[in-house]
Motif scaffolding. Structure first.
Motif, PDB file in Angstrom:
ATOM      1  N   UNK A 176     -39.159 -11.265 -32.680  1.00 53.45           N
ATOM      2  CA  UNK A 176     -38.121 -11.502 -31.657  1.00 53.45           C
ATOM      3  C   UNK A 176     -37.136 -12.561 -32.131  1.00 53.45           C
ATOM      4  N   UNK A 177     -37.672 -13.642 -32.679  1.00 56.07           N
ATOM      5  CA  UNK A 177     -36.781 -14.711 -33.135  1.00 56.07           C
ATOM      6  C   UNK A 177     -35.980 -14.273 -34.360  1.00 56.07           C
TER       7      UNK A 177
ATOM      8  N   UNK B 113     -33.152 -12.329 -33.128  1.00 58.63           N
ATOM      9  CA  UNK B 113     -32.086 -13.158 -32.544  1.00 58.63           C
ATOM     10  C   UNK B 113     -31.208 -13.769 -33.628  1.00 58.63           C
ATOM     11  N   UNK B 114     -31.823 -14.173 -34.748  1.00 59.25           N
ATOM     12  CA  UNK B 114     -31.020 -14.708 -35.845  1.00 59.25           C
ATOM     13  C   UNK B 114     -30.182 -13.607 -36.496  1.00 59.25           C
TER      14      UNK B 114
END
Lengths: 153, 506
Positions: A84-85, A88-89
Motif C-alpha cells: 500500500x505504501x 502511494x509513493x
C-alpha cells in the motif's frame, strides 16, 4: 516477531545523536552570518543540537528502560501494508506524468484491491466513482491545481 | 454597556436572511471539513476565499468565520470515532475520545464534545464582547520575552505526554523543534538545513506532518488490525447521561477559561490551548490515571478550550491584525481583500461590521449545536462505511490535504514518510505529541527568543527581569517539578491499581 524495547531506544538515541551533530554542524556553518554571538539563525540549531546529543547519549547508553514486546502483523498483512505504501509513493510519480485523474484512478484500484481484496471489476467501478467525485469536488469546484500530466487531462 | 448596545445592533444585522444563510453554509462546510481527515480549515478557507468575491464583506467574513469554528466541531467527530484528528487542535480529543468509542461510548463523547464546544464557544464570545476593548491596552505589554516564557511553559506538557520515559518525550520534542528549523532562517532570511536542495528550502509544512503522523499512520494501523468499521452498537446513544454532564461541567468551564485566555494572546493557536487544557485537567483530576483510557473529562476540556480559543482568536485578529493560526491568517487576507484594516481603528471605523460578525458567532455556535447533536448520525454514517472502502478514500484525501496547502508534491512525499514513521513511533511507544507540539511551537519559540536576546543585548537576564516573563518562568519551574512528581505518582498508582505497567498517556 518481537523486538526488545531497549534496542529501539538505542536506535532512537543514536539517531538523536546523529541529528544533533547535523544540527550543530549547521549552526557552525551559519555562525558567520550572525547578527551577534547569541542572535542569529545559528542559535537554536546549536542549542537544540546539543540537547539532542545529550538526550541521545542518555537514551542510548545510560538510561535503562523496561523491555516490552512489540508484535508486528503476520506476513500477508505485513505485505499488504508495504505494498500500500509503495503504491502511494508510485502514485506520487504517476500523478506528474499521467495527471491527477488517471493516476488517482489507477491508485484507487490498487488500494481497493489491497484493502478489501475485492475483485478487479468491482475495484475498477469503485475507483472510477471515487475518482470522479474527488475530481469534481476538488479540481472542478474548488479549483485545486493538480498536475494534468502528459495527456493534459 | 456600549459594547452591549453595539452587540444588540449586530444581532439585528446578523439575523438578516442572507447573513443567516452564510452562517449556516459556513458552519456546515466547516463541520464537513473538520470531519474529513486530510482536509484542513486553512485550506478550506483559502480555497473558498475567491468564491466570496461575489458576496458583501460581512456575508463573506461570516461564512469564512463559520468554517473556522465549525471545523473545530467537526474535527472532534473523526478524533473520537476514528482516532484521526481532523485538525491539529483535535489531537488531545483523540487521547480519550477514541478509547471511549472503543468502549461503546462514542455517542456520549460526541455529545459532550458538542455541548462543551457550544458552552465554551459562547463563553468565548461573551468574553470577546467585554474584553475586546480592554484587551488592546494590556496585550501591548506582552513582548517577545513573555511569549518565550509562555512557550517554555508549554514544554511542561511534554512531561505528561512522554509516556514511560521523559527522556524519550524530550528527545521526540527536540526532534520536532529540529524539523521546524528546516527552511528559511528567521533572522537572516537565508536557507537553513536545506543541505543544498531547493525542496527543503521551504521547510516542512505543519499540515502534511500532522496528516502523516496521525492520519496515514492510523490507516496503516487499521489495515494491520484488519479493522472492519465502528458499528452503531459501539457508538451508543448520542446524548450524554446526567453523570456525564456532571463530570464534564468542571472541565468545560476550566477548558473554556484556559482556551479563552490563551486565545487572547496574539499568535496562540487552538492547538496550543487544547494541549494546555488537557494537561490542566490531568493535574486537577482526582483520577489522573483514567486519562488516556476513556475519561470523559479528557474530551470535554480540550473541546471546550478549542472553541473558546477559536472565538478569542478574533480579538487579536480584529484588534491588532495578528492571526492565531494559519486559518486566521487566511481570514486576515479575507479582511484585507475587502479593505478592512484590522487594528484598534477597526472598531471605530467599521464597528457595525465587527459586531455583526461577533453576533453571527453566537448564532453560528447555536447552529452547530443543533446540527451536531441530531446530525451526528449522518456524520457517523460516514464512518459506517467498511474500512476496506474508507481506508483508500482517506489515503487519497490525505494526499489531497497534504497537497492543498502549498500545491506541492513534496509535501505529499513528506506526509507519506511521516505516515510510515508515525506507524513505527506508535509501535515502539515513542510519543508523537511532543514531536508535534514542538514542531508547531518551534518558529514562535525561536522568533521570540531571538527578539528577546536582541532586546536584552544578549543577556538572558531579560527573561527574569521583566515581571511578566519572570513570573511565567517561575510558574514554569514550579509546574515542571510538580509535573514530574505527578507523573511518577500517577504511574505508581496506575501500577498499583492495575497490577501492570500502564501507559498513562495512550
Amino acid at each position: 516477531m518481537s523486538y526488545l524495547k531497549l534496542t529501539a531506544d538505542r536506535v532512537l538515541g543514536i539517531a538523536s545523536v546523529l541529528l544533533g551533530i547535523v544540527s550543530i554542524l549547521e549552526s557552525v556553518r551559519l555562525y558567520p552570518i550572525r547578527t551577534s554571538p547569541m542572535v542569529g539563525d545559528h542559535t537554536l540549531p546549536a542549542l537544540i543540537g546539543s540537547l539532542l546529543v545529550i538526550c541521545g547519549l542518555l537514551l542510548a547508553f545510560f538510561v535503562k528502560t523496561k523491555a516490552i514486546k512489540v508484535d508486528f502483523p503476520d506476513k500477508p498483512v505485513r505485505m499488504k501494508m508495504i505494498y500500500s505504501m509503495i503504491l502511494m509513493f508510485i502514485y506520487l510519480v504517476l500523478i506528474q506524468y499521467l495527471g491527477y485523474l488517471i493516476a488517482t484512478c489507477i491508485t484507487y484500484i490498487g488500494l481497493f484491491r489491497l484493502f478489501g481484496t475485492f475483485k478487479w471489476p468491482k475495484c475498477a467501478i469503485m475507483s472510477v466513482i471515487a475518482t470522479v467525485i474527488c475530481y469534481y469536488v476538488f479540481v472542478q469546484w474548488l479549483g485545486m491545481p493538480f498536475p494534468s500530466g502528459l495527456f493534459n487531462i | 454597556m456600549n459594547s452591549l448596545s453595539m452587540l444588540l445592533n449586530g444581532f439585528g444585522q446578523a439575523l438578516a436572511p442572507m447573513n443567516l444563510l452564510m452562517a449556516a453554509i459556513g458552519t456546515i462546510v466547516g463541520t464537513l471539513v473538520g470531519v474529513l481527515p486530510g482536509l484542513g480549515t486553512s485550506s478550506a478557507i483559502a480555497i473558498l476565499l475567491p468564491l466570496t468575491s461575489i458576496l458583501e464583506p460581512t456575508q463573506a467574513i461570516i461564512m469564512l468565520a463559520g468554517i473556522y469554528y465549525g471545523a473545530q466541531y467537526g474535527g472532534s467527530t473523526t478524533s473520537i470515532l476514528l482516532n484521526i484528528p481532523g485538525e491539529g487542535s483535535s489531537i488531545p480529543t483523540c487521547l480519550d475520545g477514541y478509547p471511549m468509542a472503543k468502549k461503546g461510548r462514542g455517542g456520549p463523547a460526541l455529545g459532550i464534545a458538542a455541548i462543551g464546544s457550544f458552552s465554551a464557544g459562547c463563553m468565548g464570545i461573551i468574553g470577546l464582547v467585554f474584553f475586546a476593548p480592554i484587551f488592546a491596552e494590556y496585550a501591548l505589554k506582552f513582548g517577545p520575552p513573555e511569549y518565550f516564557a509562555l512557550m517554555l511553559l508549554s514544554l511542561t506538557i511534554i512531561v505528561n505526554f512522554s509516556g514511560e520515559s521523559m527522556i524519550k518525550g524530550f528527545t521526540m520534542g527536540f526532534i520536532g523543534y529540529l524539523f521546524s528549523m528546516v527552511g528559511i532562517g528567521i533572522n537572516s532570511g537565508l536557507p537553513r538545513m536545506n543541505f543544498g536542495t531547493t525542496l527543503l528550502t521551504n521547510g516542512f509544512d505543519m499540515v502534511p506532518l500532522i496528516i502523516g503522523l496521525f492520519a496515514i499512520s492510523e490507516v496503516l494501523k487499521g489495515l494491520e488490525e484488519e479493522q472492519v468499521s465502528i458499528s452503531a452498537s459501539q457508538i451508543g446513544s448520542i446524548y450524554p447521561s446526567k453523570e456525564d454532564l456532571k463530570k464534564s461541567a468542571g472541565p468545560i468551564a476550566r477548558g473554556g477559561i484556559v482556551g479563552f485566555l490563551l486565545g487572547l494572546l496574539p499568535g496562540c493557536s487552538p492547538g496550543l490551548a487544547t494541549f494546555i487544557a488537557y494537561d490542566v485537567e490531568t493535574k486537577v483530576s482526582k483520577h489522573p490515571e483514567e486519562f488516556g483510557q476513556g475519561a470523559i473529562e479528557g474530551v470535554a476540556a480540550p473541546e471546550a478550550a478549542n472553541n473558546a480559543n477559536s472565538q478569542a482568536n478574533f480579538i487579536p485578529l480584529f484588534a491588532f491584525g495578528i492571526p492565531g493560526s494559519a486559518s486566521m491568517a487566511v481570514l486576515l487576507a479575507g479582511l484585507m481583500i475587502y479593505g478592512l484594516q484590522p487594528g484598534p481603528m477597526l472598531f471605530q471605523q467599521n464597528g457595525g461590521f465587527v459586531w455583526t460578525v461577533i453576533a453571527s458567532m453566537f448564532i453560528g455556535n447555536f447552529m452547530l449545536l443543533v446540527m451536531n447533536l441530531p446530525l451526528i448520525g449522518i456524520w457517523v454514517k460516514i464512518t459506517q462505511i467498511p474500512f476496506a472502502i474508507l481506508g483508500p478514500i482517506i489515503m487519497i484525501l490525505c494526499v489531497i490535504g497534504a497537497y492543498s496547502g502549498r500545491n506541492s508534491l513534496f509535501d505529499v512525499f513528506v506526509s507519506l514518510v511521516f505516515g510510515v514513521l508515525g506507524y513505527f513511533f506508535q509501535k515502539y511507544r515513542l510519543p508523537l505529541v511532543p514531536l508535534t507540539l514542538c514542531f508547531i511551537l518551534g518558529p514562535m519559540l525561536e522568533r521570540s527568543f531571538l527578539q528577546s536576546m536582541a532586546m536584552g543585548k544578549e543577556s538572558p537576564l531579560i527573561f527574569i527581569l521583566r515581571p511578566i516573563s519572570g513570573t511565567i518562568l517561575a510558574i514554569t519551574a514550579i509546574m515542571l517539578i510538580v509535573a514530574i512528581k505527578l507523573v511518577k505518582r500517577t504511574k505508581k498508582i496506575a501500577q498499583e491499581v492495575t497490577g501492570s505497567d500502564v501507559d498513562i498517556t495512550n
